[in-house]
Design an enzyme around this catalytic site. Structure first.
Site, PDB file in Angstrom:
ATOM      1  N   ASN A  30      -2.360   3.507  -9.411  1.00  0.00           N
ATOM      2  CA  ASN A  30      -1.473   3.418  -8.238  1.00  0.00           C
ATOM      3  C   ASN A  30      -0.240   4.271  -8.545  1.00  0.00           C
ATOM      4  O   ASN A  30      -0.111   4.841  -9.648  1.00  0.00           O
ATOM      5  CB  ASN A  30      -1.115   1.954  -7.945  1.00  0.00           C
ATOM      6  CG  ASN A  30      -0.406   1.811  -6.604  1.00  0.00           C
ATOM      7  OD1 ASN A  30      -0.863   2.345  -5.589  1.00  0.00           O
ATOM      8  ND2 ASN A  30       0.728   1.129  -6.571  1.00  0.00           N
ATOM      9  N   LYS A  31       0.647   4.343  -7.583  1.00  0.00           N
ATOM     10  CA  LYS A  31       1.830   5.207  -7.688  1.00  0.00           C
ATOM     11  C   LYS A  31       2.552   5.049  -9.020  1.00  0.00           C
ATOM     12  O   LYS A  31       2.713   3.930  -9.522  1.00  0.00           O
ATOM     13  CB  LYS A  31       2.772   4.880  -6.516  1.00  0.00           C
ATOM     14  CG  LYS A  31       4.055   5.670  -6.450  1.00  0.00           C
ATOM     15  CD  LYS A  31       3.838   7.155  -6.474  1.00  0.00           C
ATOM     16  CE  LYS A  31       2.959   7.648  -5.351  1.00  0.00           C
ATOM     17  NZ  LYS A  31       2.428   9.018  -5.587  1.00  0.00           N
ATOM     18  N   ASP A  56      -4.863   3.250  -5.572  1.00  0.00           N
ATOM     19  CA  ASP A  56      -5.521   4.505  -5.181  1.00  0.00           C
ATOM     20  C   ASP A  56      -6.948   4.575  -5.704  1.00  0.00           C
ATOM     21  O   ASP A  56      -7.802   5.232  -5.121  1.00  0.00           O
ATOM     22  CB  ASP A  56      -4.716   5.703  -5.672  1.00  0.00           C
ATOM     23  CG  ASP A  56      -3.521   5.898  -4.777  1.00  0.00           C
ATOM     24  OD1 ASP A  56      -2.512   5.193  -4.989  1.00  0.00           O
ATOM     25  OD2 ASP A  56      -3.609   6.697  -3.833  1.00  0.00           O
ATOM     26  N   ARG A 102      -6.431  16.175  -2.834  1.00  0.00           N
ATOM     27  CA  ARG A 102      -5.768  15.300  -3.806  1.00  0.00           C
ATOM     28  C   ARG A 102      -6.861  14.643  -4.659  1.00  0.00           C
ATOM     29  O   ARG A 102      -7.908  14.259  -4.129  1.00  0.00           O
ATOM     30  CB  ARG A 102      -4.910  14.226  -3.114  1.00  0.00           C
ATOM     31  CG  ARG A 102      -3.752  14.843  -2.311  1.00  0.00           C
ATOM     32  CD  ARG A 102      -2.774  13.800  -1.822  1.00  0.00           C
ATOM     33  NE  ARG A 102      -1.928  13.292  -2.898  1.00  0.00           N
ATOM     34  CZ  ARG A 102      -1.105  12.259  -2.762  1.00  0.00           C
ATOM     35  NH1 ARG A 102      -1.029  11.609  -1.618  1.00  0.00           N
ATOM     36  NH2 ARG A 102      -0.358  11.846  -3.778  1.00  0.00           N
ATOM     37  N   ARG A 136      -0.470  10.407   4.005  1.00  0.00           N
ATOM     38  CA  ARG A 136      -0.580   9.961   2.622  1.00  0.00           C
ATOM     39  C   ARG A 136      -1.017   8.491   2.592  1.00  0.00           C
ATOM     40  O   ARG A 136      -1.100   7.856   3.635  1.00  0.00           O
ATOM     41  CB  ARG A 136       0.752  10.147   1.884  1.00  0.00           C
ATOM     42  CG  ARG A 136       1.929   9.617   2.708  1.00  0.00           C
ATOM     43  CD  ARG A 136       3.036   9.082   1.919  1.00  0.00           C
ATOM     44  NE  ARG A 136       2.639   7.940   1.119  1.00  0.00           N
ATOM     45  CZ  ARG A 136       2.486   6.704   1.604  1.00  0.00           C
ATOM     46  NH1 ARG A 136       2.655   6.415   2.880  1.00  0.00           N
ATOM     47  NH2 ARG A 136       2.136   5.702   0.809  1.00  0.00           N
ATOM     48  N   GLY A 137      -1.224   7.958   1.377  1.00  0.00           N
ATOM     49  CA  GLY A 137      -1.730   6.593   1.235  1.00  0.00           C
ATOM     50  C   GLY A 137      -3.253   6.662   1.166  1.00  0.00           C
ATOM     51  O   GLY A 137      -3.883   7.355   1.977  1.00  0.00           O
ATOM     52  N   ALA A 138      -3.829   5.974   0.172  1.00  0.00           N
ATOM     53  CA  ALA A 138      -5.266   6.143  -0.110  1.00  0.00           C
ATOM     54  C   ALA A 138      -6.177   5.963   1.113  1.00  0.00           C
ATOM     55  O   ALA A 138      -6.955   6.868   1.441  1.00  0.00           O
ATOM     56  CB  ALA A 138      -5.662   5.208  -1.253  1.00  0.00           C
ATOM     57  N   GLN A 194       8.666   7.144  -1.389  1.00  0.00           N
ATOM     58  CA  GLN A 194       7.849   6.417  -0.403  1.00  0.00           C
ATOM     59  C   GLN A 194       8.402   5.005  -0.166  1.00  0.00           C
ATOM     60  O   GLN A 194       8.199   4.428   0.897  1.00  0.00           O
ATOM     61  CB  GLN A 194       6.395   6.309  -0.884  1.00  0.00           C
ATOM     62  CG  GLN A 194       5.612   7.602  -0.869  1.00  0.00           C
ATOM     63  CD  GLN A 194       5.688   8.342  -2.203  1.00  0.00           C
ATOM     64  OE1 GLN A 194       6.668   8.225  -2.927  1.00  0.00           O
ATOM     65  NE2 GLN A 194       4.667   9.112  -2.520  1.00  0.00           N
TER      66      GLN A 194
END
Ligand code: MRU
Length: 339
Positions: free
Chosen positions: A245-246, A235, A89, A49-51, A194
């Site tokens: 973003n998150k 992201d 995603r 995960r993570g852009a 996260q």
């Protein structure tokens, strides 16, 4: 393996080896695969995960899809692997950036004989480039500290989310090494945690003093006047600087504005989507309701309840004091079409 020497992913002997982030911090389990479908599942399940990291993983996976591809059906094989990975995603643009880079190599190669190695080299370039970008982001980001600071961050933006040492996390880490960070507050980052599972794991490994807090504690913390600055990742950044973003990031930006605390985004330029003008055009991922119905494997609310489950929110650019990239710190008003 020494517990300090964790890595998010590496490519070795024609296999992608990745740390299963869903098991952290309790277990450090690595999986190896040469199957692009397994990588697609890992991205969907947030094992990877993570852009920036999902872009790198998808690039290696697309290369792997060509390893034993039949020459007669090579175009079909490439296109179906490309589509499968592209649909894992929707929000982080780094995924599409990396896949399109490989598609260019595929379409422009004169011979398809050695296409696996050509694509693999491109994936490695993207990976190496991200390592370099992480270093430069941290270098540029040091300028946001004008004193030894107490910092708040959200989600996870470290080694676990990138090919290198991280974006916002690396800014904090390098600033800490220069005695510019006193303490870090890490939002837990509901619902997949996260912050409390991954950022705390990384902060502890670096020996940076920190506290984990529920996302909803942030306002109370701001009211104490303790927070000097907020720095988070991204992201996708639209041409006008609006940033996805998150989920929960926008809340922090609003709090920063109200309390007059600088709010920064740190991201590589591969996270900027020049094809879109504003954040309204960013597709937001919605997570499965099961993530709210259950907690630690236990049912906590009836599945018949409606849920609202965005994985990301969009912070309007006017709330962002600066966007730290590997090139420089951009400041409001943003116009990434001209850079
Ligand atoms: O759903 P996730 O864990 O992939 O979300 C990650 C984030 O929102 C990060 O802040 C972002 O990708 C930047 S990572 C350097």
């Amino acid at each position: 393996m020494n517990s300090k020497e964790y890595f998010s992913l590496k490519f070795e002997n024609d296999e992608l080896i990745f740390l299963d982030q869903t098991k952290l911090p309790i277990e450090e389990i690595y999986h190896s695969t040469s199957d692009y479908e397994r990588v697609a599942e890992a991205i969907e399940k947030l094992e990877i995960r993570g852009a920036p990291l999902i872009g790198i993983a998808a690039a290696y996976a697309l290369a792997l899809s060509m390893k034993n591809a039949n020459k007669e059906s090579i175009n079909d094989t490439f296109n179906s692997a490309f589509e499968r990975l592209k649909n894992t995603r929707p929000t982080a643009v780094n995924l599409f950036f990396a896949l399109n880079e490989l598609k260019n190599v595929f379409q422009n190669s004169n011979t398809l004989n050695d296409i696996y190695n050509l694509l693999l080299n491109k994936a490695k370039d993207i990976h190496i480039d991200d390592i370099k970008k992480c270093e430069l982001i941290a270098e540029k980001g040091l300028k946001i500290f004008n004193k030894k600071s107490i910092v708040l961050t959200h989600c996870n933006t470290g080694k676990l989310a990138t090919g290198g040492e991280g974006t916002a996390f690396n800014v904090i880490k390098q600033a800490y090494k220069k005695d510019l960070v006193e303490f870090v507050y890490a939002d837990e980052t509901r619902p997949l945690l996260q912050g409390s599972r991954l950022t705390s794991f990384e902060l502890e490994k670096e020996g940076i003093p920190f506290a984990v807090q529920t996302d909803s504690s942030a306002a109370s913390l701001f009211s104490t006047g303790k927070i000097d600055l907020v720095v988070v990742g991204a992201d996708r950044i639209a041409s006008n600087g609006d940033t996805a973003n998150k989920i929960g990031t926008y809340n922090l930006a609003v709090l920063c504005s109200f309390h007059n605390v600088p709010f920064y985004i740190a991201a590589p330029t591969t996270t900027i989507d020049k094809n879109i003008k504003t954040g309204n055009e960013i597709e937001i991922e919605y997570r499965n309701s099961e993530e709210l119905f259950n907690f630690k494997g236990h049912k906590i609310i009836p599945s018949k309840f409606n849920t609202y489950t965005p994985a990301f929110d969009v912070t309007p650019s006017k709330l962002i004091k600066g966007i730290i990239t590997e090139e420089k710190i951009y400041e409001y008003p943003y116009n990434f079409n001209n850079v």
